[in-house]
Each structure stands twice: as C-alpha cells, then as structure tokens.
Write a protein that holds these residues in place. Sequence first.
Motif, PDB file in Angstrom:
ATOM      1  N   PHE A  12       0.799  -1.233   0.000  1.00  0.00           N
ATOM      2  CA  PHE A  12       0.000   0.000   0.000  1.00  0.00           C
ATOM      3  C   PHE A  12       0.832   1.283   0.000  1.00  0.00           C
ATOM      4  N   LEU A  13       2.095   1.235   0.382  1.00  0.00           N
ATOM      5  CA  LEU A  13       2.936   2.429   0.405  1.00  0.00           C
ATOM      6  C   LEU A  13       3.178   2.935  -1.012  1.00  0.00           C
ATOM      7  N   LYS A  14       2.951   4.225  -1.228  1.00  0.00           N
ATOM      8  CA  LYS A  14       3.145   4.832  -2.540  1.00  0.00           C
ATOM      9  C   LYS A  14       4.432   5.662  -2.539  1.00  0.00           C
ATOM     10  N   THR A  15       5.312   5.379  -3.500  1.00  0.00           N
ATOM     11  CA  THR A  15       6.548   6.160  -3.654  1.00  0.00           C
ATOM     12  C   THR A  15       6.710   6.525  -5.133  1.00  0.00           C
ATOM     13  N   PRO A  16       5.867   7.435  -5.630  1.00  0.00           N
ATOM     14  CA  PRO A  16       5.886   7.723  -7.065  1.00  0.00           C
ATOM     15  C   PRO A  16       7.212   8.273  -7.578  1.00  0.00           C
ATOM     16  N   GLU A  17       7.924   9.053  -6.739  1.00  0.00           N
ATOM     17  CA  GLU A  17       9.188   9.631  -7.202  1.00  0.00           C
ATOM     18  C   GLU A  17      10.282   8.565  -7.276  1.00  0.00           C
ATOM     19  N   LEU A  18      10.344   7.701  -6.270  1.00  0.00           N
ATOM     20  CA  LEU A  18      11.299   6.596  -6.335  1.00  0.00           C
ATOM     21  C   LEU A  18      10.958   5.663  -7.500  1.00  0.00           C
ATOM     22  N   ASP A  19       9.678   5.431  -7.715  1.00  0.00           N
ATOM     23  CA  ASP A  19       9.264   4.576  -8.824  1.00  0.00           C
ATOM     24  C   ASP A  19       9.678   5.180 -10.156  1.00  0.00           C
ATOM     25  N   ALA A  20       9.516   6.503 -10.282  1.00  0.00           N
ATOM     26  CA  ALA A  20       9.928   7.183 -11.520  1.00  0.00           C
ATOM     27  C   ALA A  20      11.437   7.085 -11.710  1.00  0.00           C
ATOM     28  N   MET A  21      12.190   7.260 -10.629  1.00  0.00           N
ATOM     29  CA  MET A  21      13.647   7.126 -10.718  1.00  0.00           C
ATOM     30  C   MET A  21      14.023   5.699 -11.102  1.00  0.00           C
ATOM     31  N   ALA A  22      13.308   4.714 -10.546  1.00  0.00           N
ATOM     32  CA  ALA A  22      13.598   3.313 -10.863  1.00  0.00           C
ATOM     33  C   ALA A  22      13.437   3.035 -12.353  1.00  0.00           C
ATOM     34  N   GLN A  23      12.483   3.723 -12.991  1.00  0.00           N
ATOM     35  CA  GLN A  23      12.269   3.552 -14.422  1.00  0.00           C
ATOM     36  C   GLN A  23      13.437   4.081 -15.239  1.00  0.00           C
ATOM     37  N   GLU A  24      14.186   5.024 -14.671  1.00  0.00           N
ATOM     38  CA  GLU A  24      15.288   5.671 -15.392  1.00  0.00           C
ATOM     39  C   GLU A  24      16.650   5.280 -14.828  1.00  0.00           C
ATOM     40  N   SER A  25      16.694   4.212 -14.029  1.00  0.00           N
ATOM     41  CA  SER A  25      17.910   3.857 -13.310  1.00  0.00           C
ATOM     42  C   SER A  25      18.201   2.371 -13.417  1.00  0.00           C
ATOM     43  N   LEU A  26      19.363   2.012 -12.903  1.00  0.00           N
ATOM     44  CA  LEU A  26      19.665   0.614 -12.662  1.00  0.00           C
ATOM     45  C   LEU A  26      19.258   0.303 -11.228  1.00  0.00           C
ATOM     46  N   ILE A  27      18.395  -0.667 -11.051  1.00  0.00           N
ATOM     47  CA  ILE A  27      17.976  -1.097  -9.721  1.00  0.00           C
ATOM     48  C   ILE A  27      18.976  -2.142  -9.233  1.00  0.00           C
ATOM     49  N   LEU A  28      19.608  -1.873  -8.113  1.00  0.00           N
ATOM     50  CA  LEU A  28      20.524  -2.837  -7.501  1.00  0.00           C
ATOM     51  C   LEU A  28      19.709  -3.658  -6.502  1.00  0.00           C
ATOM     52  N   ASP A  29      19.303  -4.822  -6.940  1.00  0.00           N
ATOM     53  CA  ASP A  29      18.302  -5.587  -6.192  1.00  0.00           C
ATOM     54  C   ASP A  29      18.893  -6.335  -5.003  1.00  0.00           C
ATOM     55  N   ARG A  30      20.178  -6.575  -5.021  1.00  0.00           N
ATOM     56  CA  ARG A  30      20.849  -7.243  -3.905  1.00  0.00           C
ATOM     57  C   ARG A  30      21.932  -6.316  -3.353  1.00  0.00           C
ATOM     58  N   PHE A  31      21.481  -5.146  -2.909  1.00  0.00           N
ATOM     59  CA  PHE A  31      22.408  -4.155  -2.379  1.00  0.00           C
ATOM     60  C   PHE A  31      22.329  -4.180  -0.856  1.00  0.00           C
ATOM     61  N   TYR A  32      23.499  -4.150  -0.223  1.00  0.00           N
ATOM     62  CA  TYR A  32      23.585  -4.292   1.226  1.00  0.00           C
ATOM     63  C   TYR A  32      24.209  -3.070   1.892  1.00  0.00           C
ATOM     64  N   ALA A  33      23.634  -2.682   3.020  1.00  0.00           N
ATOM     65  CA  ALA A  33      24.280  -1.698   3.869  1.00  0.00           C
ATOM     66  C   ALA A  33      25.522  -2.328   4.501  1.00  0.00           C
ATOM     67  N   GLY A  34      26.508  -1.509   4.810  1.00  0.00           N
ATOM     68  CA  GLY A  34      27.731  -2.025   5.406  1.00  0.00           C
ATOM     69  C   GLY A  34      27.533  -2.579   6.793  1.00  0.00           C
ATOM     70  N   ALA A  35      26.435  -2.201   7.429  1.00  0.00           N
ATOM     71  CA  ALA A  35      26.122  -2.656   8.791  1.00  0.00           C
ATOM     72  C   ALA A  35      24.621  -2.527   8.983  1.00  0.00           C
ATOM     73  N   PRO A  36      24.063  -3.171  10.012  1.00  0.00           N
ATOM     74  CA  PRO A  36      22.620  -3.099  10.225  1.00  0.00           C
ATOM     75  C   PRO A  36      22.163  -1.886  11.021  1.00  0.00           C
ATOM     76  N   VAL A  37      23.078  -0.939  11.310  1.00  0.00           N
ATOM     77  CA  VAL A  37      22.731   0.330  11.945  1.00  0.00           C
ATOM     78  C   VAL A  37      23.475   1.456  11.236  1.00  0.00           C
ATOM     79  N   CYS A  38      23.093   2.696  11.567  1.00  0.00           N
ATOM     80  CA  CYS A  38      23.400   3.843  10.719  1.00  0.00           C
ATOM     81  C   CYS A  38      24.858   4.295  10.653  1.00  0.00           C
ATOM     82  N   SER A  39      25.466   4.634  11.781  1.00  0.00           N
ATOM     83  CA  SER A  39      26.804   5.233  11.752  1.00  0.00           C
ATOM     84  C   SER A  39      27.819   4.369  11.018  1.00  0.00           C
TER      85      SER A  39
END
Length: 473
Positions: free
Chosen positions: A54-81
């Motif tokens: 149900f979450l709508k993200t029209p701008e991200l969706d539009a960018m996805a249409q014009e981008s390469l989607i990295l489907d298996r992309f990982y953060a360097g750690a499971p928390v922010c810093s």
Amino acid sequence: MSKVFIKLLLNYIFVCLSTYAFDAQGNAIQKPNIILVMADDQGWGDTGYNGHPFLKTPELDAMAQESLILDRFYAGAPVCSPTRASVMTGRTPIRTKVTNHGRYMRYHEDTIAEVLRKHSYVTGIFGKVHMGSGQINSPCNPSAMGFDEWIIGLNFFDRNPYLSHQGIVKRRQGQGSVIITDDAISFLQKHKKGEKPIFMVLWYPSPHSPHKEFPDKTNLYQGKKFAGYYREIALLDQQLGRLRRELKDMNLAENTILWYCSDNGGLVKESSGGRMKKGSIYEGGLRVPALIEWPQQKLKGRSSVAASTNDMYPTLLSMAGIKHQPLHKLDGEDVSDIIMGRKSRREKSIGFWHGLQQGQSTWNDKTLKAIMEKQQAQAPLPHDSSRLKKDVDEFPQFPEGTKIGHAAWNDWPWKLHRINGDKYELYNLEIDPMETRDLAKDPSQESRLKKMTQELNEWMRSVIHSLNGKDYQ
C-alpha cells in the motif's frame, strides 16, 4: 610574456584539465557530478517499485524507471553510523573504529571526499552524519573528512531542528528533510556553473523515529500500523523528486551519477527484504533499496549481483575516471563493470560484523542546542570538549581472535553466519532468501562450510588488525 601571466595561464589550464578524466583509449571525458542520497531506516520492500502492498513512492518509482535497480544491495552494517563510514572509506566500518551507532570515524582514514577534492571536485555534505563532530575545531568534523561546505545534524532530527552550519549552530524552522533538501539545492545552484565537478552527499534524517515529519497529506496512512514511518517515507519520496527536477532544471542531470540507498534495514520486518529488520545481520537488517542513475550512460534494468555500500568508494572513483591508490586496505570492490553491464559476477565476498561494541547515544537537538547557547554567549572554545573527537586517538588492543558479536560472510548465493563465537549457520540465499533452512550440518556442504569459515575467520582477524591501528603505521 610576464611570469605572472604564465602562472595564471598554467593555473587556468590546470583547472580546465582537472574537470576531465580519460577513458581506456586515452580520450578526454568530462568528469561526472556525483550525488549520494541516503535514507535513514528504509527497508528494501518499503518502496512502490519493490511491490509494497500500500505504500506509494511515485518519485522513487519514476527514478527506478530511469535507473539501474541494484536488487541485492547491502548496507555495510545493520545500523546507521557504521554504514556511513563504509560509504566514506570503502572499508568495513569496524576497521575505522565506527563499531556501532554514535561512534566517531578516525580522522586517519582516507575518505572519498578527500580523494575527489584532490581531483578538482567541489564537495558538500548535508543532513545526518552521525559519525563525527559538528564543531569548528574538531579533527572529526566534515571539513576534516574532505568537505568544503556542510550543514549537518549529529544524528536523526525532525521538525525545527538544530543544525551545524560549518560549525555554527542554528535552529531552523520547518521539516528537517525539507530543510536539508533546500540546502542541497542551494549548494547545487551555487556551483552549477562552476569550473569544478560536484560531489554532494545528502543524508536524510527520515524515516527514523520519532516520525514527526509529514508529507503534503498529513493524515496519509491514518489507521495503518507504522503510519508515521510510512508518512516519512512519503515525505522523503517527495524531496527526492524535488532534487531530481532541480537537477534537470539546472542542466546537471545528464552527467550526474545519482546513487540512492538506505543506511540499514527497515523498521518493519515484513517488508525489509529478508529475515528480521534493522539491527540484525540477517538479510532484513542489511538488504536495502538502491538505485543508480546516470542519464549519459543510460543505466537501466535490474541487477541481482550482490553489492554493498563498501563498494561505493572504489566504484565511484572508477566511474569518474580517477586512478587512486588507497592508503588503507579496502573491503569494497569496484563494481562499475557490473553496473555498466560488462560483467555479471563480483570478485570479492562481502563481510559483515555487528555487536563487537555497544553504541553511544547521540541526541542531536539537545547537544547542538547546548553548543549554540555557548556560541551565542561567546563562551571560550571548545564548547563541548568531550565531543571534539571522542576516543578516536585511543587504540585499545583487541585480540586478533576476537569473536564477540554476530558476523557473516556473503559469497553469493551462500551466506555463512558466525554468532557469538562458534555457532555457525549456512544458507543459500538464492533458494532460501528468508534464511530459514540452516545447512551448516548438511554433510554435502561440509567442504563449503570449512572453506567459508576459514575465509570469514581470516577476514575478522584482518578487521581487528585494522581496528587496533596497524593500518596507520
């Protein structure tokens, strides 16, 4: 011809040449602008293009249409810093002493901003930094990290935030995510016609709790569980749309690499892209949404090759045509050939490690407000000596066989976990993306388990070697 004229001419030639890189055939190519945008706590599945119910993200969706989607992309750690430190250095964050949230990155590190600035880029960072100081006289502030201009928070912030403007703290009126988008756009306006290419980091404070920011429709998702979280993603989505439109209006979009991702898994485990959520080394805590847009190179499609925030440092330098010998050991890999469609496999495995040390609380508004009041009273410096560089000058020696916490080794599609010492779990992510079927005791995987265990252990010893300060000797 006067010496002054010759000097000016040489300087002019240097500036002109510095805006160009050279391809493999020796042809001059204009260096791309680079913009890194990061959400704070957005899960892989918390986007429309990844199929949220149900979450709508029209701008991200539009960018996805014009981008390469990295489907298996990982953060360097499971928390922010720690993840932020991995972006800056290309190194697993424990090497840089950012072992958990709120810890400072050592100023001994060689950041991507420093490298790009040496290669003629003008550099700016806006938003949540959370791995260093916001004070003028700190060796751990963004200036020391290689940024020419900065307006930052020390951690998450929401409405009417206190922000450090090059070390001068001001309280701003409005929504934090909107404010830093304004600041980022002003930076782009200032430098759009300059002689230097632009490197800009825009790190949003949303959708991190306490969820006091709102999109245009303040009652959006009313009655839904986690409504505040989803509203902040909607606001974030709107601001990303603003940024992309401004890039087009300024005629910057064509030769700009715009890389979007999140700093860790989301807050809702059902949509985090795997088992568990933020704070976990399982997939739900590490897998994040990621898009990379570069209109000049017509990047499009969807890549399932594993990549991580560690890879951004060497990859972006390569894409900018910059040859650089890192000062310290990198964990990241140059995946530009994968992004450009010239390769389909990575060379390096990806290591993760969390829980070696506890995090440290950082309250943005409380801390910066106290500093602002001291600045306004013209109190002597430093305004908060304990936060100038925390403990980055200390080098406590950890045994190289340290096993504390939860580590993992991603050798796609296989992932090995080492939990609190010598408990091992092995999963095939391709057929078991939710990590439900542990194959560590499967006789048919004995040789694989042995090999991956050895690789993980060697990597962990190498990480401790770096944490102990041996890279700087």
